[in-house]
Design an enzyme around this catalytic site. Structure first.
Site, PDB file in Angstrom:
ATOM      1  CB  ALA A  46      -0.916  -0.011   1.221  1.00 46.41           C
ATOM      2  CD  GLU A 130      15.468  -6.201  16.917  1.00 48.53           C
ATOM      3  OE1 GLU A 130      15.277  -7.227  17.552  1.00 48.53           O
ATOM      4  OE2 GLU A 130      16.029  -5.200  17.401  1.00 48.53           O
ATOM      5  CB  ILE A 137      21.524  -2.455  16.332  1.00 44.96           C
ATOM      6  CG1 ILE A 137      22.582  -1.576  15.655  1.00 44.96           C
ATOM      7  CG2 ILE A 137      22.091  -3.123  17.572  1.00 44.96           C
ATOM      8  CD1 ILE A 137      23.089  -0.444  16.543  1.00 44.96           C
ATOM      9  N   GLY A 188      23.297  13.729   3.644  1.00 48.78           N
ATOM     10  CA  GLY A 188      22.001  13.035   3.697  1.00 48.78           C
ATOM     11  C   GLY A 188      21.696  12.387   5.030  1.00 48.78           C
ATOM     12  CE  LYS A 206      15.571   5.845  16.714  1.00 51.56           C
ATOM     13  NZ  LYS A 206      16.657   6.498  15.973  1.00 51.56           N
TER      14      LYS A 206
HETATM   15  N1  HSE Z   1      16.991  10.058  12.121  1.00 55.20           N
HETATM   16  C1  HSE Z   1      17.443   8.897  12.814  1.00 55.20           C
HETATM   17  C2  HSE Z   1      18.941   8.999  13.048  1.00 55.20           C
HETATM   18  C3  HSE Z   1      17.201   7.612  12.084  1.00 55.20           C
HETATM   19  O1  HSE Z   1      19.575   9.977  12.687  1.00 55.20           O
HETATM   20  O2  HSE Z   1      19.475   8.076  13.636  1.00 55.20           O
HETATM   21  C4  HSE Z   1      15.794   7.144  12.223  1.00 55.20           C
HETATM   22  O3  HSE Z   1      15.464   6.876  13.542  1.00 55.20           O
END
Ligand code: HSE
Length: 443
Positions: A46, A130, A137, A188, A206
């Protein structure tokens, strides 16, 4: 070829990770089927825009804009759209129809995790994630399974590659924050709007996920204390290097007993001084690492790519094989464990070490006055170094005494006591300015 039962896999989203998942699943389907013990048929992908360019080719006939219909009849749904909605609604629909769900959506888990886990438990399905923390990782499954028999004391994570790249450039090349951010954007690593990374929002999401899992306690996102890296200066990084430290943006999940004897969980994100001898100091560039201190296992470190399409796709496909194996065996999914339900300690009750840099008046009695301020607030000084500026800096009008720089390292102290000490230093007549306050972690 062995004849397996076929499992229908629906993929929601074909961005940098989703397109790689589709492509790898098509390319390695037979091998994955052999590992899973079930055929993995990608029944559709999708997307918002069928004609949009993609980083990996997906057969046109698999693409659809109708995510709701795609979910119907799927055994496993992989959500890689990102964002809170419609991802939340679609995941709930998938779980309620009995499908297992795989997601890499950290924002969604950190915000609506309990609702999604509850929905999965109600129907005996399982939610895999995960890819939501530290990209490629393996860290969720180790925490959930491999270390589940141990007691985790602390996790120190470098879980944001963009900020690690920036701080590493500042450390190794002497760049300013602005210069390092510009390089991260050119290469980038940083998004056009880098706020989520440099203000620590991404790392905080996180942290909420890791702390919940590690301490069997729901840790809501708004309970994670957060400071980004925007106030880190080239001078701080330089003096950290000279003192044997490196500045890292850390995600910290800790089981703590506070000054009142209350055992709880602290979840926090901030730039901290890490000793050069600590394994996390060797994590360079945009790499991620998660360092775990466990009671029985001791220290463990998980290192690798924290982002990237194909790298993160590896974590998603690992979840896919796990989900397929579960389908083959049958029975309900493993519910998320929150039985410990520990209190979440506010930042004021956190206990850690600090390094404070002061510009002070260089005259007799100043050290004694400063030492008195620390002791009056119950903060014990561990190290002290003084350097006299080559050229004296003038203070307040009429204040012609030369200046000296003091760098004070403390023993463990509570955040509340340290904050009160800093306030007192800022108003002291012998202190010209408090130039830096950084926490010291990992020692
Ligand atoms: N923008 C995050 C980083 C990656 O620079 O690690 C995605 O969580």
């Amino acid at each position: 070829m062995i004849e397996y039962r076929n499992l229908r896999v629906a993929l929601l989203g074909a961005g940098s990770v989703g397109a790689q998942v589709a492509s790898l699943l098509i390319e390695h389907g037979e091998e994955l089927a052999n590992r899973a013990g079930a055929g993995l048929e990608l029944v559709g992908v999708a997307v918002r825009d069928i004609a949009a360019p993609r980083t990996a080719e997906i057969p046109r006939e698999l693409l659809t804009t109708d995510a709701e219909s795609l979910i119907l009849g799927a055994d496993i749904v992989i959500e890689l759209m990102g964002g809170l909605e419609p991802a939340r609604t679609l995941i709930l629909q998938a779980l309620n129809s009995g499908a297992d769900v795989i997601t890499g959506n950290k924002a969604l888990l950190a915000t609506h995790g309990p609702e999604l886990f509850e929905a999965a438990e109600q129907v005996g399905a399982q939610l895999y994630y995960e890819a939501a923390v530290a990209g490629a990782i393996p860290i969720i499954r180790p925490l959930r399974d491999s270390i589940a028999g141990d007691r985790i004391k602390r996790i120190l994570g470098i879980v944001n590659g963009t900020t690690n790249f920036i701080l590493d450039r500042m450390d190794t090349d002497g760049d300013s924050l602005e210069e390092a951010l510009a390089t991260a954007t050119t290469l980038g690593y940083a998004e056009a709007d880098p706020t989520a990374d440099i203000e620590g929002f991404d790392a905080a999401q996180k942290t909420a996920i890791l702390a919940s899992l590690a301490f069997h306690t729901t840790v809501p996102l708004d309970a994670v204390y957060r400071e980004g890296i925007t106030t880190v200066t080239a001078e701080q990084v330089d003096s950290a290097r000279k003192a044997g430290y490196v500045v890292k943006l850390l995600a910290i999940c800790e089981r703590l007993t506070d000054a009142e004897g209350v055992e709880g969980v602290s979840a926090r994100v901030y730039p901290a001084l890490v000793p050069r001898s600590h394994p996390l100091a060797a994590v360079h560039g945009a790499k991620n690492a998660v360092f775990i201190e466990a009671e029985a296992a001791g220290d463990l470190m998980f290192y690798g790519a924290g982002a990237g399409g194909i790298e993160t796709a590896s974590a998603v496909l690992g979840d896919l094989v796990s989900a397929a194996r579960r389908h083959v065996i049958g029975g309900p999914g493993v519910a998320e464990s929150t039985h410990a339900n520990l209190p979440i300690l506010p930042m004021s009750r956190v206990i850690t070490r600090y390094q404070i840099t002061l510009s002070v008046v260089d005259q007799p009695g100043v050290l004694a006055a400063i030492a008195t301020l620390f002791s009056a607030h119950g903060v014990s000084v561990e190290t002290l170094s003084q350097s006299v500026l080559a050229q004296s800096v003038k203070g307040r009008p009429g204040d012609t005494a030369p200046s000296a720089t003091l760098v004070i390292g403390t023993h463990e102290a509570s955040e509340a006591d340290l904050a009160a000490t800093v306030t007192a230093l800022e108003t002291s007549h012998v202190v010209r300015s408090v130039t830096s306050v950084l926490r010291v972690e990992g020692s």
